[in-house]
Every structure is written in C-alpha cells, then in structure tokens.
Design a protein around this motif. Structure first.
Motif, short mmCIF file in Angstrom:
data_model
loop_
_atom_site.label_atom_id
_atom_site.label_comp_id
_atom_site.label_asym_id
_atom_site.label_seq_id
_atom_site.Cartn_x
_atom_site.Cartn_y
_atom_site.Cartn_z
N LEU A 1 -52.99 9.43 -2.13
CA LEU A 1 -52.86 9.53 -3.59
C LEU A 1 -54.20 9.98 -4.15
N ARG A 2 -54.13 10.80 -5.21
CA ARG A 2 -55.36 11.23 -5.88
C ARG A 2 -55.27 10.85 -7.35
N LYS A 3 -56.40 10.93 -8.07
CA LYS A 3 -56.39 10.62 -9.50
C LYS A 3 -55.35 11.53 -10.16
N GLY A 4 -54.32 10.95 -10.76
CA GLY A 4 -53.28 11.75 -11.42
C GLY A 4 -51.99 11.89 -10.65
N THR A 5 -51.96 11.44 -9.37
CA THR A 5 -50.69 11.49 -8.62
C THR A 5 -49.66 10.66 -9.39
N ALA B 1 -23.71 0.68 -15.96
CA ALA B 1 -24.68 -0.40 -15.72
C ALA B 1 -26.08 0.10 -16.05
N GLU B 2 -26.95 -0.81 -16.50
CA GLU B 2 -28.32 -0.36 -16.78
C GLU B 2 -29.08 -0.13 -15.47
N ASP B 3 -29.88 0.92 -15.47
CA ASP B 3 -30.87 1.16 -14.43
C ASP B 3 -31.94 2.02 -15.10
N GLY B 4 -32.98 2.34 -14.36
CA GLY B 4 -34.02 3.19 -14.93
C GLY B 4 -34.99 3.65 -13.86
N LEU B 5 -35.84 4.57 -14.29
CA LEU B 5 -36.91 5.10 -13.44
C LEU B 5 -38.24 4.58 -13.96
N GLU B 6 -39.14 4.25 -13.08
CA GLU B 6 -40.50 3.86 -13.46
C GLU B 6 -41.44 4.98 -13.03
N LYS B 7 -42.17 5.52 -14.02
CA LYS B 7 -43.14 6.58 -13.74
C LYS B 7 -44.53 5.95 -13.80
N SER B 8 -45.29 6.07 -12.70
CA SER B 8 -46.62 5.45 -12.63
C SER B 8 -47.65 6.48 -12.23
N VAL B 9 -48.72 6.58 -13.01
CA VAL B 9 -49.81 7.51 -12.69
C VAL B 9 -50.89 6.75 -11.95
N PHE B 10 -51.29 7.23 -10.78
CA PHE B 10 -52.38 6.62 -10.02
C PHE B 10 -53.70 7.02 -10.68
N LEU B 11 -54.52 6.05 -11.03
CA LEU B 11 -55.76 6.34 -11.78
C LEU B 11 -56.97 6.51 -10.88
N GLY B 12 -56.76 6.29 -9.52
CA GLY B 12 -57.87 6.48 -8.59
C GLY B 12 -58.65 5.19 -8.37
#
Ligand SMILES: Cn1ncc2cc([C@H](O)c3cccc(CNC(=O)c4cc(-c5ccc(F)cc5)cc(O)c4O)c3)ccc21
Ligand SMILES: [Mg+2]
Length: 214
Positions: free
Chosen positions: A160-164, A203-214
């Motif tokens: 992972l890099r800053k911003g992945t 049914a409820e579900d969802g996506l989690e978007k996470s930015v790696f900050l380094g």
C-alpha cells in the motif's frame, strides 16, 4: 450430472451477452441473478458505486480479493486505462475456471490475471511473482473474516502507498465488524461508508472506501 450455479451463470453470459462487450456481460449476469438465481456478485447497485470509485481513482494496478465468477473483475477492468492491470485472487478452482471463461467472453483477458490460491499465501509473493510495487486500488470481496488480516498483510508487505484506496464489499451483510472497526479508528486510514443494498435484494448492505494515509 447436475450443473453448478456458476456454470449456469456462465451459460447465461454465453447465451445473452455479446462477445467482447463487457457491459453486456455485466447486464447478462445481473438479469440472470435477478430473474433466475441469486448469486453473490457485487450487483448493479453497489456496482455503480464501484464504477464511480474506479473512475475517480483511475488505477494502473488493481488487486481484487475474491473473483467468484468474475462479475466485479469485468466491471473494474472495463473501466481501466490501456496499460492498467488487475490481479484477482481466487482459491476455489471451480470458480476460477468459470471466471476465466466469463472474462474471455468479455474480451478482457489482457487486462486481468486470475491467480488461483488463498490471499494469505499470494499477497507476500506479489512483488517477486508479478513485479507489483504497490496497488492503487484493492477491492475486498472474499471471506469476510479475511478482510482485516489481509489488510494488515498488505500493509506489512509494503503493497500500500499513500493514497491507495481499499474498497470493501459486504461491510453490513454478511458484515465485516473487525475490519470496519479497524479502518474507521486507525489513524492510518480515512474511511467513508457508501450505503446501498445487498445485491438483488432490499436488505441493507454497503461498501466501505478507505484511503491509506501511509
Ligand atoms: C482466502 N481467499 N483468497 C481468495 C479467496 C476467494 C474466495 C471465494 O471467492 C469466495 C468463496 C465463498 C465466499 C466468498 C465471500 N463472499 C461472501 O461470502 C458473500 C456473501 C454474500 C451473502 C449475503 C447474504 C446471504 F444471505 C448470503 C450470502 C454476499 C456477498 O456479496 C459476498 O461476497 C468468497 C474465498 C476465500 C479466498
Ligand atoms: Mg460480496
């Protein structure tokens, strides 16, 4: 002998989709799953969120954990710039076999590498085996109890890099509580929840978007 659901899904693609047309492959799978048999593809509603994240990130190197029949693999690859690549890990050989044929029908073989085996074994080999430096986008859709350990493994392997961007399916249903807790509370991530519905259901579900900050 009785066919399997992935085999029936592949036949629906070969019957209803146009060779070399990824969007028609996606539509054929969604119609099959809505009209004939539910299957655990990310689906069209969450798929549109996936499309918007992919288009925003414009990734050159993508990792997908959990290929299944290749629905999200085709969806992602159809939006990638020319030299971009997606590596998708599938431990179930029967799923991998079907996915390769779905991917071939879409005409996306050149952008997609289906790797057979468990994520825990292949992640540490990414650099040496595939010449990967870091991933721009990771789509998590495999066993829900592997999201957290594999995220930590990706960190430890320097993949992972800053911003992945990590984009995780099913954070509500079936749910990935330990992963959510980690990415939402770790100072190393900036996380955002995209509320949606479980594929082909209310049914409820969802996506989690996470930015790696380094
Ligand atoms: C270690 N490793 N490395 C590579 C790799 C690849 C795999 C397989 O691709 C695989 C096999 C079986 C299950 C999954 C995870 N997916 C799910 O379990 C899921 C469930 C539901 C749902 C929701 C509601 C229900 F009622 C039933 C099922 C909805 C969804 O979108 C899912 O993604 C993934 C497994 C481990 C792997
Ligand atoms: Mg899923």
């Amino acid at each position: 002998t009785q066919s399997t659901r992935p085999q029936r899904l592949l036949h629906a693609v070969q019957k209803n989709a146009t060779r070399g047309d990824p969007r028609s492959v996606v539509k054929a799978i969604d119609n099959f799953c809505r009209q004939k048999e539910w299957a655990m593809n990310v689906g069209d509603e969450k798929g549109c969120i996936l499309d918007s994240v992919v288009s925003e990130v414009n990734p050159v190197t993508v990792l997908e954990l959990g290929t299944y029949c290749g629905y999200s693999t085709v969806r992602i690859a159809s939006l990638l710039p020319p030299r971009a690549k997606i590596i998708t890990l599938e431990f179930n050989p029967d799923y991998a076999k079907i996915a390769r044929q779905v991917i071939a029908w879409a005409g996306l073989e050149d952008k997609i590498q289906v790797v057979e085996g468990p994520s825990g074994e292949w992640i540490p080999k990414m650099k040496e085996q595939f010449g990967v430096k870091t991933f721009d986008l990771v789509f998590l859709d495999h066993w829900k109890d592997r999201y957290l350990p594999d995220t930590k493994l990706l960190e430890d392997c320097g993949l992972l890099r800053k911003g992945t961007i990590l984009l995780a399916d099913n954070v509500i249903c079936p749910g990935t509580p330990d992963y959510l807790e980690y990415v939402r509370n770790s100072p190393r991530y900036k996380s955002q929840y995209f509320k949606s519905h479980l594929e082909y259901t209310k049914a409820e579900d969802g996506l989690e978007k996470s930015v790696f900050l380094g």
